[in-house]
Design a protein around this motif. Structure first.
Motif, PDB file in Angstrom:
ATOM      1  N   UNK A  61       0.864  -1.176   0.000  1.00 35.67           N
ATOM      2  CA  UNK A  61       0.000   0.000   0.000  1.00 35.67           C
ATOM      3  C   UNK A  61       0.908   1.237   0.000  1.00 35.67           C
ATOM      4  N   UNK A  62       0.877   2.013  -1.069  1.00 35.37           N
ATOM      5  CA  UNK A  62       1.795   3.141  -1.210  1.00 35.37           C
ATOM      6  C   UNK A  62       1.591   4.216  -0.139  1.00 35.37           C
ATOM      7  N   UNK A  63       0.445   4.195   0.522  1.00 38.20           N
ATOM      8  CA  UNK A  63       0.207   5.145   1.606  1.00 38.20           C
ATOM      9  C   UNK A  63       0.656   4.567   2.937  1.00 38.20           C
ATOM     10  N   UNK A  64       0.234   3.354   3.246  1.00 35.82           N
ATOM     11  CA  UNK A  64       0.621   2.720   4.510  1.00 35.82           C
ATOM     12  C   UNK A  64       2.128   2.522   4.597  1.00 35.82           C
ATOM     13  N   UNK A  65       2.775   2.258   3.458  1.00 33.74           N
ATOM     14  CA  UNK A  65       4.227   2.036   3.455  1.00 33.74           C
ATOM     15  C   UNK A  65       4.980   3.279   3.917  1.00 33.74           C
ATOM     16  N   UNK A  66       4.394   4.452   3.755  1.00 34.74           N
ATOM     17  CA  UNK A  66       5.058   5.681   4.187  1.00 34.74           C
ATOM     18  C   UNK A  66       5.319   5.670   5.692  1.00 34.74           C
ATOM     19  N   UNK A  67       4.390   5.120   6.455  1.00 33.45           N
ATOM     20  CA  UNK A  67       4.586   5.044   7.909  1.00 33.45           C
ATOM     21  C   UNK A  67       5.755   4.119   8.247  1.00 33.45           C
ATOM     22  N   UNK A  68       5.847   3.007   7.538  1.00 35.33           N
ATOM     23  CA  UNK A  68       6.948   2.059   7.765  1.00 35.33           C
ATOM     24  C   UNK A  68       8.286   2.702   7.424  1.00 35.33           C
ATOM     25  N   UNK A  69       8.326   3.434   6.320  1.00 33.64           N
ATOM     26  CA  UNK A  69       9.562   4.096   5.905  1.00 33.64           C
ATOM     27  C   UNK A  69       9.965   5.163   6.920  1.00 33.64           C
ATOM     28  N   UNK A  70       9.003   5.987   7.336  1.00 31.13           N
ATOM     29  CA  UNK A  70       9.296   7.042   8.304  1.00 31.13           C
ATOM     30  C   UNK A  70       9.835   6.455   9.601  1.00 31.13           C
ATOM     31  N   UNK A  71       9.250   5.348  10.041  1.00 31.64           N
ATOM     32  CA  UNK A  71       9.675   4.717  11.296  1.00 31.64           C
ATOM     33  C   UNK A  71      11.030   4.033  11.158  1.00 31.64           C
ATOM     34  N   UNK A 122      19.396  14.749  -7.389  1.00 32.90           N
ATOM     35  CA  UNK A 122      20.382  15.656  -6.814  1.00 32.90           C
ATOM     36  C   UNK A 122      21.125  14.962  -5.681  1.00 32.90           C
ATOM     37  N   UNK A 123      21.114  15.589  -4.510  1.00 30.84           N
ATOM     38  CA  UNK A 123      21.733  14.978  -3.331  1.00 30.84           C
ATOM     39  C   UNK A 123      20.732  14.180  -2.510  1.00 30.84           C
ATOM     40  N   UNK A 124      19.480  14.174  -2.922  1.00 30.44           N
ATOM     41  CA  UNK A 124      18.421  13.566  -2.114  1.00 30.44           C
ATOM     42  C   UNK A 124      18.104  12.141  -2.559  1.00 30.44           C
ATOM     43  N   UNK A 125      17.550  11.391  -1.614  1.00 28.73           N
ATOM     44  CA  UNK A 125      17.067  10.033  -1.868  1.00 28.73           C
ATOM     45  C   UNK A 125      15.607   9.994  -1.442  1.00 28.73           C
ATOM     46  N   UNK A 126      14.736   9.565  -2.348  1.00 28.51           N
ATOM     47  CA  UNK A 126      13.312   9.493  -2.045  1.00 28.51           C
ATOM     48  C   UNK A 126      12.812   8.062  -2.242  1.00 28.51           C
ATOM     49  N   UNK A 127      12.033   7.597  -1.292  1.00 29.18           N
ATOM     50  CA  UNK A 127      11.429   6.267  -1.373  1.00 29.18           C
ATOM     51  C   UNK A 127      10.337   6.246  -2.432  1.00 29.18           C
ATOM     52  N   UNK A 128      10.310   5.152  -3.204  1.00 27.97           N
ATOM     53  CA  UNK A 128       9.268   4.974  -4.199  1.00 27.97           C
ATOM     54  C   UNK A 128       8.200   3.992  -3.748  1.00 27.97           C
ATOM     55  N   UNK A 185       8.722  11.230  -0.346  1.00 31.68           N
ATOM     56  CA  UNK A 185       8.353  12.292  -1.273  1.00 31.68           C
ATOM     57  C   UNK A 185       7.312  13.180  -0.583  1.00 31.68           C
ATOM     58  N   UNK A 186       7.503  14.498  -0.562  1.00 27.79           N
ATOM     59  CA  UNK A 186       6.513  15.380   0.076  1.00 27.79           C
ATOM     60  C   UNK A 186       5.097  15.112  -0.432  1.00 27.79           C
ATOM     61  N   UNK A 187       4.181  15.001   0.512  1.00 27.85           N
ATOM     62  CA  UNK A 187       2.788  14.651   0.199  1.00 27.85           C
ATOM     63  C   UNK A 187       1.889  15.867   0.399  1.00 27.85           C
ATOM     64  N   UNK A 205      -6.293   7.815  -3.109  1.00 27.91           N
ATOM     65  CA  UNK A 205      -5.434   8.624  -3.958  1.00 27.91           C
ATOM     66  C   UNK A 205      -4.440   9.390  -3.111  1.00 27.91           C
ATOM     67  N   UNK A 206      -3.240   9.544  -3.638  1.00 30.67           N
ATOM     68  CA  UNK A 206      -2.220  10.331  -2.959  1.00 30.67           C
ATOM     69  C   UNK A 206      -1.648  11.339  -3.956  1.00 30.67           C
ATOM     70  N   UNK A 207      -1.513  12.559  -3.499  1.00 29.14           N
ATOM     71  CA  UNK A 207      -0.966  13.632  -4.321  1.00 29.14           C
ATOM     72  C   UNK A 207       0.400  14.011  -3.753  1.00 29.14           C
ATOM     73  N   UNK A 208       1.434  13.869  -4.589  1.00 27.83           N
ATOM     74  CA  UNK A 208       2.802  14.084  -4.139  1.00 27.83           C
ATOM     75  C   UNK A 208       3.518  15.118  -5.010  1.00 27.83           C
ATOM     76  N   UNK A 209       4.670  15.540  -4.526  1.00 26.61           N
ATOM     77  CA  UNK A 209       5.530  16.447  -5.283  1.00 26.61           C
ATOM     78  C   UNK A 209       6.009  15.767  -6.565  1.00 26.61           C
ATOM     79  N   UNK A 210       6.031  16.516  -7.658  1.00 29.81           N
ATOM     80  CA  UNK A 210       6.571  16.007  -8.913  1.00 29.81           C
ATOM     81  C   UNK A 210       8.090  16.134  -8.863  1.00 29.81           C
ATOM     82  N   UNK A 211       8.784  14.983  -8.905  1.00 31.30           N
ATOM     83  CA  UNK A 211      10.240  14.972  -8.872  1.00 31.30           C
ATOM     84  C   UNK A 211      10.793  15.084 -10.288  1.00 31.30           C
ATOM     85  N   UNK A 212      11.777  15.963 -10.474  1.00 29.92           N
ATOM     86  CA  UNK A 212      12.429  16.145 -11.762  1.00 29.92           C
ATOM     87  C   UNK A 212      13.938  16.201 -11.562  1.00 29.92           C
TER      88      UNK A 212
END
Length: 323
Positions: free
Chosen positions: A98-108, A289-295, A116-118, A190-197
């Motif tokens: 679950x792309x939303x529930x997984x965010x809690x696991x990643x944060x922890x 860039x210098x950042x790492x974002x979870x997918x 990725x900013x939500x 649905x989740x709305x996130x920052x567009x990474x470029x």
């Protein structure tokens, strides 16, 4: 030319052209009939597949791709083990897929700075939610693969379009596609996130860390790098030492090694932290860039239908983890 000769010549043309026209008409009818039969057979096949138990559905899809049935009682190859997982998932697969529930696991587990900013999470987007979104963003559905809308300019995607597409996604049961059973327990949102470029304004490459861990052994990781996944899809594989290795068929690879990313060691460490406790999982990151974002985290990639360069590689990857 005498009239009689002209008439005779015209009659001759008519006599020859009529059978030819009939023959062409017959061929057109045959093609149309064949198309109707093919469409009927496709619909019939789909209807039959839809009512099959998961095990039979999985076995038939596998046979259609590889020309043989998988061994689901004693799976040995990577694809066979992934197929086994599809129909015998662990409950945790539903949570972390679950792309939303997984965010809690990643944060922890590794920290929220890797998320990725939500902007919003919705079961049904509203005009207020849409109005608050920035000019560029990504809309995703959390319950499957392929639900992505990249918005560079909100003016090109008015609210009715966003709403209708979102509701269409939410109305789909991703489990029905390939019978990956753990997706049944994910509540669609649905989740709305920052567009990474990247620095060039393009969608960044996807770094997928295939993490294998057998008990009592050192982990083994292969890094899959996808290029231009929305335009000219290519994929390369590297080992942990960032050496290009041939895993998939040559036609889908660039065949050219890219420079070692500066964040690779950190990303590798993060992937193994998230993969801890699993004999196999794919952990995806964006290196921007210098950042790492979870997918995302994936437990059944390609639904067990990965087309390796050869059968031996399928066996080699299968030997790296236990079901």
């Amino acid at each position: 030319m005498p009239r009689a000769v002209k008439n005779l010549f015209a009659d001759s043309l008519t006599a020859e052209s009529e059978p030819q026209m009939k023959k062409q008409d017959s061929r057109a009818v045959d093609v149309e009939k064949k198309d109707r039969i093919d469409e009927y057979l496709r619909l019939a096949r789909r209807s039959i597949m839809n009512v099959l138990p998961d095990k039979w559905h999985t076995a038939l899809r596998y046979r259609r791709v590889f020309g043989e049935f998988p061994d689901l009682k004693n799976p040995r190859t990577f694809n066979e083990k992934i197929c086994y997982r599809k129909i015998n998932p662990q409950p945790i697969y539903s949570v972390l897929s679950d792309k939303i529930a997984a965010r809690d696991y990643v944060a922890h587990t590794i920290g929220e700075q890797y998320l990725v900013p939500c902007y919003a999470i919705e079961s049904e987007p509203t005009p207020a939610t849409y109005s608050a979104l920035p000019e560029s963003f990504v809309m995703k559905a959390n319950h499957g693969f392929g639900y992505n809308l990249l918005v560079r300019d909100k003016a090109d995607h008015p609210f009715p379009q966003i709403y209708n597409l979102g509701q269409h996604w939410l109305g789909q049961d991703f489990y029905d596609v390939c019978r990956e059973a753990h997706y049944r327990d994910i509540k669609p949102r649905l989740i709305f996130e920052k567009l990474l470029l990247d620095d060039l304004g393009n969608i960044p490459k996807d770094f997928k860390f295939h993490c294998f861990q057998r008990e009592g052994e050192d982990p083994v990781v292969f890094i899959e790098v996808t290029h231009d996944r929305f335009t000219n899809y290519k994929v390369d594989f590297y080992n942990q030492d960032w050496e290009l290795v041939e895993i998939r068929r040559p036609e889908v690879s660039t065949g050219q090694a890219m420079p070692r990313p500066q964040q690779l060691d950190e990303a590798l460490e993060l992937a193994l932290k998230l993969a801890n406790g699993f004999s196999y999982v794919r952990v995806d990151f964006y290196l921007v860039g210098d950042a790492i974002y979870f997918g995302e985290m994936t437990f059944t990639p390609t639904a067990g239908l990965t087309k390796f360069k050869d059968r031996e590689t399928d066996h080699q990857w299968g030997a790296l983890f236990d079901i």
